[in-house]
Design a protein around this motif. Structure first.
Motif, short mmCIF file in Angstrom:
data_model
loop_
_atom_site.label_atom_id
_atom_site.label_comp_id
_atom_site.label_asym_id
_atom_site.label_seq_id
_atom_site.Cartn_x
_atom_site.Cartn_y
_atom_site.Cartn_z
N LEU A 307 28.10 17.78 -18.19
CA LEU A 307 26.84 17.34 -18.80
C LEU A 307 25.64 18.05 -18.17
N VAL A 308 25.63 18.11 -16.85
CA VAL A 308 24.51 18.74 -16.15
C VAL A 308 24.46 20.24 -16.47
N ASP A 309 25.59 20.89 -16.42
CA ASP A 309 25.63 22.33 -16.73
C ASP A 309 25.18 22.58 -18.17
N TYR A 310 25.60 21.72 -19.08
CA TYR A 310 25.21 21.87 -20.49
C TYR A 310 23.71 21.66 -20.66
N ALA A 325 14.94 24.59 -8.91
CA ALA A 325 16.20 24.86 -8.20
C ALA A 325 17.32 25.13 -9.20
N LYS A 326 17.00 25.91 -10.22
CA LYS A 326 17.93 26.15 -11.34
C LYS A 326 19.27 26.68 -10.89
N ASP A 327 19.29 27.57 -9.92
CA ASP A 327 20.52 28.24 -9.53
C ASP A 327 21.30 27.50 -8.45
N ALA A 328 20.76 26.38 -7.98
CA ALA A 328 21.45 25.60 -6.95
C ALA A 328 22.54 24.73 -7.58
N GLU A 329 23.44 24.24 -6.74
CA GLU A 329 24.43 23.28 -7.21
C GLU A 329 23.75 21.95 -7.49
N HIS A 330 23.99 21.40 -8.67
CA HIS A 330 23.38 20.13 -9.08
C HIS A 330 24.43 19.04 -9.21
N SER A 331 23.97 17.80 -9.05
CA SER A 331 24.82 16.64 -9.29
C SER A 331 23.97 15.52 -9.87
N GLY A 332 24.25 15.14 -11.10
CA GLY A 332 23.66 13.94 -11.68
C GLY A 332 22.29 14.07 -12.29
N ALA A 333 21.56 15.17 -12.01
CA ALA A 333 20.18 15.23 -12.50
C ALA A 333 19.69 16.67 -12.62
N PRO A 376 2.09 18.13 -9.75
CA PRO A 376 1.95 16.68 -9.58
C PRO A 376 3.24 15.91 -9.80
N GLY A 377 4.18 16.51 -10.54
CA GLY A 377 5.42 15.81 -10.82
C GLY A 377 6.30 16.63 -11.73
N THR A 378 7.46 16.07 -12.09
CA THR A 378 8.40 16.74 -12.99
C THR A 378 8.93 15.74 -14.01
N VAL A 379 9.62 16.28 -15.00
CA VAL A 379 10.45 15.48 -15.90
C VAL A 379 11.87 15.55 -15.37
N ARG A 380 12.50 14.39 -15.18
CA ARG A 380 13.87 14.37 -14.66
C ARG A 380 14.80 13.70 -15.66
N ALA A 381 15.83 14.41 -16.07
CA ALA A 381 16.91 13.83 -16.86
C ALA A 381 18.08 13.60 -15.92
N SER A 382 18.55 12.36 -15.84
CA SER A 382 19.64 12.03 -14.91
C SER A 382 20.72 11.27 -15.65
N PHE A 383 21.96 11.47 -15.22
CA PHE A 383 23.12 11.16 -16.04
C PHE A 383 24.05 10.14 -15.40
N ALA A 384 24.84 9.51 -16.28
CA ALA A 384 25.92 8.61 -15.88
C ALA A 384 27.13 8.93 -16.73
N VAL A 385 28.23 8.29 -16.43
CA VAL A 385 29.48 8.62 -17.10
C VAL A 385 29.45 8.27 -18.59
N TYR A 386 28.53 7.40 -19.03
CA TYR A 386 28.48 7.02 -20.43
C TYR A 386 27.61 7.95 -21.28
N ASN A 387 26.96 8.92 -20.66
CA ASN A 387 26.16 9.88 -21.43
C ASN A 387 27.05 10.92 -22.09
N GLU A 390 26.15 14.98 -27.06
CA GLU A 390 25.37 14.66 -28.26
C GLU A 390 24.01 14.08 -27.87
N GLU A 391 23.99 13.26 -26.83
CA GLU A 391 22.72 12.72 -26.35
C GLU A 391 21.85 13.82 -25.75
N VAL A 392 22.48 14.77 -25.07
CA VAL A 392 21.72 15.91 -24.55
C VAL A 392 21.08 16.67 -25.71
#
Length: 407
Positions: A307-310, A325-333, A376-387, A390-392
């Protein structure tokens, strides 16, 4: 282990609701996750069938509540692979776990000591250490971020000294979703004789946490980010270290004997659990662990990585989007902004909300990160197993609307 996403989604009542006339797309799991019916039913069962105070009660309801609570402790022990169940201390959440350690270290630290944190921390892993250093005279240092938004781990060797007593770092950044190299940090800190505290609030819901394998000295996380109730969390600490530290709160349950002159303290874990605990919350946390185990944490990790990679792939389609941090390893967000003059992250969040899409905007209680990027801030999309993907896609269509409206 395969994943049946529709069966999983059917367990979360809130996912059937609409927001602003649109089906809810909940992408704010970094703030708190939704709760499955299984966990909600366990909470109801406690209050409806065996509500009682725990420990020392000889009547049946008290014994049942005590058994369920201590069973939950053992579930958490196995979930994080602690050596002993009494190394699991129940708190109100990640923040209280960190504050517990920072407060008891007041009795241990001197003005000659040093603590190392990082620039990628949540405020909860910054402010308590600032307060502790102000009170003790100890020196607070930090690992800086690189321009790419990852820890400049090469600086750690210069920061660590024989005076370093504690290193505190999150396993996954709440603001950026970046995975930090905690194995390297723990190994280098231990070489200097320092303890290490890991903030696992954003990792425990998404990936396997093994405190013995990582060899951390303390680890903290919250129940509400991993499908459990709010107001309950966990502090893990190595037995010998916890035994060497003084209590945090004084009161009932944490004592062995009390006289008008002096008191002696109970053994672990009760030494750090004064007063009536959040019994329902603890039992609910145990149920949340059961829910995660029913799917498998490795299965959850692999699915959410897709989901995160997509999401990063879809966001990369827009020249107007900057991913941090686009090229870093991500988890959950994933954290991003629109590169449009005068556009604030909250503008994007409000437009998405009109489409039924819940994201988090602002500084995410991580202002030093925002200062690093001069935003000042960012938009953060963060995920769980139910996402779902299609929602992305729905989220991406909402973002297209935001770009049209704000561009």
């Amino acid at each position: 282990m395969s994943i049946n996403i529709q069966e999983i989604r059917s367990q979360f009542p809130v996912l059937t609701r609409e927001v602003n006339g649109k089906p809810l797309v909940y992408l704010d799991n970094g703030a708190t996750s939704q709760k499955p019916k299984f966990v909600l039913d366990v909470l109801d069962e406690y209050y409806e069938k065996y509500n009682a105070n725990v420990h020392r009660g000889i009547h049946t309801l008290s014994q049942e509540a005590t058994d369920k609570m201590e069973e939950a402790r053992r579930k958490v022990q196995q979930f994080i692979n602690a050596k002993n169940d009494y190394e699991v201390i129940f708190t109100r959440g990640t923040t209280e776990g960190i504050n517990l350690i920072s407060n008891v270290l007041r009795e241990v630290l001197t003005a000659e000591d040093e603590i190392i944190i990082t620039e990628i921390e949540h405020h909860s892993n910054i402010v308590p250490w600032q307060i502790l250093c102000q009170r003790t005279g100890a020196k607070l240092k930090y690992i800086p971020l690189t321009k790419e938004g990852v820890l400049d781990i090469d600086q750690l060797d210069n920061l660590l000294t024989d005076k370093t007593k504690l290193v505190c770092v999150n396993q996954v950044s709440n603001a950026l979703g970046v995975v930090n190299p905690i194995e390297t940090i723990i190994e280098k800190a231990h070489q200097k004789g320092a303890w290490v505290l890991i903030d696992a609030a954003q990792s425990a819901p998404h990936t396997k946490v093994d405190v013995q394998a990582m060899d951390c000295d303390f680890l903290v996380f919250s129940g509400h980010k991993m499908y459990g109730p709010t107001g309950i969390g966990v502090l893990y600490g190595k037995e010998d270290i916890l035994n060497s530290l003084p209590p945090f709160h004084g009161g009932g349950e944490m004592i062995k004997d009390v006289s008008m002159e002096v008191s002696t303290y109970a053994c672990l874990p009760f030494k750090f659990e004064a007063g009536t605990p959040d019994i329902a919350g603890i039992i609910g946390l145990g149920a949340a662990v059961d829910f995660i185990n029913s799917i498998g944490i490795e299965t959850i990790h692999n699915y959410e990585k897709e989901l995160v990679d997509y999401t990063i792939q879809r966001l990369s389609e827009f020249e107007e989007v900057e991913i941090y941090a686009k090229d870093a390893e991500h988890s959950g967000a994933v954290s991003f902004n629109l590169k449009l003059d005068g556009v604030h992250s909250s503008d994007v969040g409000m437009i998405l909300d009109k489409k039924g899409i819940a994201v988090r905007t602002g500084h995410h209680c991580a202002q030093p990160i925002m200062q690093h990027f001069n935003i000042p801030g960012t938009v953060r999309a963060s995920f769980a197993v139910y996402n779902t993907k299609e929602e992305v896609d729905i989220f991406i269509e909402g973002l297209k609307t935001a770009i049209r409206m704000l561009g």
